[in-house]
Write a protein that holds these residues in place. Structure first.
Motif, PDB file in Angstrom:
ATOM      1  N   GLN A  79      14.938  59.665  -6.772  1.00  0.00           N
ATOM      2  CA  GLN A  79      13.959  60.349  -7.155  1.00  0.00           C
ATOM      3  C   GLN A  79      13.284  59.755  -6.048  1.00  0.00           C
ATOM      4  N   TYR A  80      12.261  60.651  -5.995  1.00  0.00           N
ATOM      5  CA  TYR A  80      11.362  60.118  -4.170  1.00  0.00           C
ATOM      6  C   TYR A  80       9.865  60.183  -4.615  1.00  0.00           C
ATOM      7  N   PHE A  81       9.167  59.222  -4.821  1.00  0.00           N
ATOM      8  CA  PHE A  81       8.117  59.376  -4.414  1.00  0.00           C
ATOM      9  C   PHE A  81       6.840  59.257  -3.255  1.00  0.00           C
ATOM     10  N   PHE A  82       5.664  60.352  -2.999  1.00  0.00           N
ATOM     11  CA  PHE A  82       5.446  60.240  -1.726  1.00  0.00           C
ATOM     12  C   PHE A  82       4.608  59.155  -1.751  1.00  0.00           C
ATOM     13  N   GLN A  83       3.805  59.089  -0.470  1.00  0.00           N
ATOM     14  CA  GLN A  83       1.966  58.443  -0.706  1.00  0.00           C
ATOM     15  C   GLN A  83       1.136  59.047  -1.030  1.00  0.00           C
TER      16      GLN A  83
ATOM     17  N   ASN B  37      15.392  54.702  -7.237  1.00  0.00           N
ATOM     18  CA  ASN B  37      14.006  55.398  -7.218  1.00  0.00           C
ATOM     19  C   ASN B  37      13.372  54.920  -5.788  1.00  0.00           C
ATOM     20  N   ILE B  38      12.842  56.138  -4.972  1.00  0.00           N
ATOM     21  CA  ILE B  38      12.039  55.506  -3.661  1.00  0.00           C
ATOM     22  C   ILE B  38      10.786  55.781  -3.473  1.00  0.00           C
ATOM     23  N   PHE B  39      10.105  54.658  -2.946  1.00  0.00           N
ATOM     24  CA  PHE B  39       8.648  54.869  -2.883  1.00  0.00           C
ATOM     25  C   PHE B  39       8.066  54.265  -1.054  1.00  0.00           C
ATOM     26  N   PHE B  40       7.777  55.471  -0.930  1.00  0.00           N
ATOM     27  CA  PHE B  40       7.872  55.400   0.623  1.00  0.00           C
ATOM     28  C   PHE B  40       5.971  54.873   1.048  1.00  0.00           C
ATOM     29  N   GLY B  41       7.011  54.270   2.257  1.00  0.00           N
ATOM     30  CA  GLY B  41       5.521  53.382   2.138  1.00  0.00           C
ATOM     31  C   GLY B  41       4.616  53.869   3.239  1.00  0.00           C
ATOM     32  N   GLU B  42       3.475  53.497   4.529  1.00  0.00           N
ATOM     33  CA  GLU B  42       2.724  54.719   4.501  1.00  0.00           C
ATOM     34  C   GLU B  42       2.841  55.212   6.327  1.00  0.00           C
ATOM     35  N   ASP B  43       3.659  53.896   6.488  1.00  0.00           N
ATOM     36  CA  ASP B  43       3.911  54.074   8.114  1.00  0.00           C
ATOM     37  C   ASP B  43       5.640  53.574   8.078  1.00  0.00           C
TER      38      ASP B  43
ATOM     39  N   ASP C 220       2.182  44.599   8.420  1.00  0.00           N
ATOM     40  CA  ASP C 220       1.003  44.742   8.111  1.00  0.00           C
ATOM     41  C   ASP C 220       1.065  46.020   8.137  1.00  0.00           C
ATOM     42  N   ILE C 221       1.026  45.930   6.824  1.00  0.00           N
ATOM     43  CA  ILE C 221       1.650  47.664   6.549  1.00  0.00           C
ATOM     44  C   ILE C 221       2.057  48.243   4.642  1.00  0.00           C
ATOM     45  N   GLN C 222       1.863  49.022   4.269  1.00  0.00           N
ATOM     46  CA  GLN C 222       2.577  49.124   2.955  1.00  0.00           C
ATOM     47  C   GLN C 222       3.571  49.264   2.804  1.00  0.00           C
ATOM     48  N   PRO C 223       5.240  48.706   2.972  1.00  0.00           N
ATOM     49  CA  PRO C 223       6.561  49.505   3.075  1.00  0.00           C
ATOM     50  C   PRO C 223       7.030  49.995   1.902  1.00  0.00           C
ATOM     51  N   THR C 224       8.053  50.845   2.912  1.00  0.00           N
ATOM     52  CA  THR C 224       9.112  51.450   1.594  1.00  0.00           C
ATOM     53  C   THR C 224       9.730  50.347   0.037  1.00  0.00           C
ATOM     54  N   ILE C 225      10.006  50.945  -1.307  1.00  0.00           N
ATOM     55  CA  ILE C 225      10.324  49.828  -1.870  1.00  0.00           C
ATOM     56  C   ILE C 225      11.184  51.045  -2.597  1.00  0.00           C
TER      57      ILE C 225
ATOM     58  N   ALA D  88       0.438  48.077  -7.643  1.00  0.00           N
ATOM     59  CA  ALA D  88       0.184  48.578  -7.168  1.00  0.00           C
ATOM     60  C   ALA D  88       0.410  49.625  -6.444  1.00  0.00           C
ATOM     61  N   VAL D  89       1.779  49.931  -6.457  1.00  0.00           N
ATOM     62  CA  VAL D  89       2.885  51.124  -6.668  1.00  0.00           C
ATOM     63  C   VAL D  89       2.792  51.702  -7.574  1.00  0.00           C
ATOM     64  N   ILE D  90       3.564  51.028  -8.892  1.00  0.00           N
ATOM     65  CA  ILE D  90       3.299  51.391 -10.280  1.00  0.00           C
ATOM     66  C   ILE D  90       2.476  51.613 -10.835  1.00  0.00           C
ATOM     67  N   LEU D  91       1.257  50.870 -10.403  1.00  0.00           N
ATOM     68  CA  LEU D  91      -0.211  51.371 -11.045  1.00  0.00           C
ATOM     69  C   LEU D  91      -0.442  52.690 -10.723  1.00  0.00           C
ATOM     70  N   LYS D  92      -0.316  53.187  -9.517  1.00  0.00           N
ATOM     71  CA  LYS D  92      -1.339  54.633  -8.925  1.00  0.00           C
ATOM     72  C   LYS D  92      -0.120  55.457  -9.378  1.00  0.00           C
ATOM     73  N   HIS D  93       1.631  55.070  -9.246  1.00  0.00           N
ATOM     74  CA  HIS D  93       2.526  56.493  -9.690  1.00  0.00           C
ATOM     75  C   HIS D  93       2.494  56.789 -11.445  1.00  0.00           C
ATOM     76  N   PHE D  94       2.213  55.862 -11.676  1.00  0.00           N
ATOM     77  CA  PHE D  94       2.459  55.745 -13.318  1.00  0.00           C
ATOM     78  C   PHE D  94       1.071  54.647 -14.035  1.00  0.00           C
ATOM     79  N   ASP D  95       0.252  54.501 -13.878  1.00  0.00           N
ATOM     80  CA  ASP D  95      -0.716  54.408 -14.515  1.00  0.00           C
ATOM     81  C   ASP D  95      -0.312  53.085 -15.795  1.00  0.00           C
ATOM     82  N   VAL D  96       0.650  52.700 -14.803  1.00  0.00           N
ATOM     83  CA  VAL D  96       1.266  51.105 -15.899  1.00  0.00           C
ATOM     84  C   VAL D  96       1.285  50.292 -14.895  1.00  0.00           C
ATOM     85  N   ASP D  97      -0.097  48.899 -15.585  1.00  0.00           N
ATOM     86  CA  ASP D  97       0.360  47.902 -15.000  1.00  0.00           C
ATOM     87  C   ASP D  97       1.571  46.600 -15.367  1.00  0.00           C
ATOM     88  N   ILE D  98       2.158  46.404 -14.469  1.00  0.00           N
ATOM     89  CA  ILE D  98       3.499  46.138 -15.190  1.00  0.00           C
ATOM     90  C   ILE D  98       3.506  44.429 -14.851  1.00  0.00           C
TER      91      ILE D  98
END
Length: 491
Positions: A90-94, A326-332, A347-352, A398-408
């Motif tokens: 499962q892939y999550f994009f910016q 699950n892959i959450f792609f970073g910004e660059d 100095d950027i937001q990396p892939t998770i 922050a990434v989890i909050l963005k994609h799932f609206d959940v603060d873990i």
């Protein structure tokens, strides 16, 4: 003196696989391991009802495991069970979109048309077909045999592959090859990601590695019912059943070349054998076991593959939309790899990458929770400071909050961390590099350490840091190559 007639150093996946094959050839095999147990990177970790696989989480080409049991005349199901997944990843994009790629090829085509349009979907199917043909030709030639050298360049079977060797996939980098097919940046990112399967930079490594993705998308993704650790549990039991002997906690192992054969010493015991097999990191073998400083320097000059930092989180919450992979792609993505191979912290937001084995094996977490394996690629040898770890944690939240609206943040009951220094200390991987040398050079496959060394006849090498490369399928291939070479040289 020990009466074993062959010694294997290292009880990781490669060491055990080659030991099984050699025992079935009639050898009396002794495996020496510095740790208290077998498995290498395929270790496990437990905490109060939660269980995590420490290392590799992707399982493909299960027939390679089955082959070992078939050779021994054993039923795989008596030792080990696995399931085929309905999807690969499962892939999550910016931009907030997501995509789960189905295992069924017709469903994949339909989904790609829906998400990317007819033109991009057709390009994807053409790409997958072409890269599968590359694997069938080049892949089988180079992966299933000892490493080719200059003396092989006029072999008929090599000459037949020259059109592919001189084609765009090899001459271009992976990103460039992917861009020649796709316009949608999301598809380019997906197919670039397969460069991480051997810890390399898709913006530098040869486009020939495009064939990796076709294996996952065409053959499918599998997972052991009891987690990745159960793979080596099964192989250890098979090795015992085949008569292989193991000695653990062998912290002081040395190998010395004799006029005929080798003297291996461990814990005061001496083993005189014609052959020795190294199943450990080749740099570590030359440094600590064989103590060949010339070869040590040569190996250590090579650029290392990436390492990583893994957070093992016991999460007291269920996010049902999270899948096995699950892959959450970073910004660059490009800058991310530049920093990894420049030895820098981001100095950027990396892939998770987040892996949940409890999706398949519900015994790996309580009913109210999930066992999160959260990994971010890192430079080999890089020490992550406490401040940098806090920065990564907050970014993951922050990434989890963005994609799932959940603060873990407040739902993490327990945390353990594995980083480069831990990987090096426990598994012996030089600088914690997960795959030995990187494949960033266009001819990396020809530069990789082979399964033999002319300086040391009778000494063989298998595992993820030598030919044909890292990852479970290639490690098993290396074991098969070594066992074939030893049988051939015995005859």
């Amino acid at each position: 003196m020990d009466n074993a007639n062959l010694v294997v150093v290292g009880a990781g996946l490669g060491g055990m696989a080659v030991a099984i094959r050699l025992a079935l050839q009639g050898k009396k095999v002794l495996v020496l391991e510095k740790n208290e147990t077998y498995g290498g990177k395929l270790a496990a970790y437990k905490w109060e009802g939660f269980r995590w696989d420490r290392g590799p989480s992707l399982f493909t080409l299960p027939e390679q495991i089955k082959e070992l049991f078939d050779l021994a005349g054993k039923s795989l199901k008596d030792y080990f069970e696995y399931v085929k997944m309905d999807y690969s990843c499962q892939y999550f994009f910016q931009d907030g979109s997501r995509l789960t790629i189905p295992a069924d090829q017709e469903k994949r085509k339909e989904l790609f048309v829906e998400i990317f349009g007819q033109k991009e979907s057709a390009a994807a199917e053409e790409y997958i077909g072409r890269t599968k043909r590359i694997y069938t030709g080049l892949g089988n030639l180079f992966i299933n045999h000892p490493k080719f050298g200059l003396n092989n360049i006029f072999d008929r079977k090599v000459l037949e592959q020259y059109p592919k060797l001189l084609s765009r996939p090899l001459l271009d980098n992976l990103d460039g090859f992917n861009r020649s097919y796709f316009n949608d940046e999301r598809l380019i990112q997906i197919f670039n990601r397969f460069g991480t399967y051997n810890g390399s930079n898709p913006f530098k490594m040869s486009g020939i590695y495009s064939m990796v993705g076709s294996l996952e998308l065409e053959d499918g993704v599998y997972f052991p019912k009891k987690g990745m650790r159960s793979i080596v549990d099964a192989l250890y039991q098979l090795a015992i059943d085949c008569g292989v002997s193991f000695e653990f906690n062998q912290s002081e192992i040395s190998v010395e070349q004799l006029d005929e054969g080798y003297k291996t010493e461990s814990s005061g015991h001496i083993h005189l054998t014609k052959n020795v097999v190294s199943g450990i990191d080749v740099a570590n073998f030359y440094t600590q076991i064989l103590k060949d400083q010339t070869l040590e320097r040569k190996i250590k000059k090579q650029e290392r593959s990436s390492s990583g930092i893994v957070f093992y989180w016991a999460v007291d919450k269920i996010i049902p939309d999270l899948k096995l992979h699950n892959i959450f792609f970073g910004e660059d993505y490009k800058r991310e790899f530049q920093q990894i191979f420049n030895g820098e912290f981001f100095d950027i937001q990396p892939t998770i990458y987040i892996h949940l084995s409890c999706v398949v094996n519900n015994e790996d977490a309580p009913e109210s929770g999930q066992n999160w394996f959260v990994m971010i690629n890192m430079p080999a040898g890089f020490k992550v400071s406490d401040q940098e770890k806090d920065k990564l944690r907050n970014y993951i939240y922050a990434v989890i909050l963005k994609h799932f609206d959940v603060d873990i943040k407040n739902d993490i009951l327990h945390e353990s961390i594995w980083e480069a220094k831990d990987i090096e200390a426990i598994t012996g991987a030089h600088q914690g590099a997960l795959y030995g040398a990187s494949s960033n050079h266009k001819l990396a496959a020809l530069k990789r350490h082979g399964n033999t060394n002319k300086k040391y006849p009778g000494l063989y090498f298998c595992g993820g840091t030598v030919h044909p490369g890292g990852g479970i399928p290639l490690v098993l291939k290396s074991a098969k190559i070594v066992s074939t070479l030893i049988r051939k040289n015995d005859n």
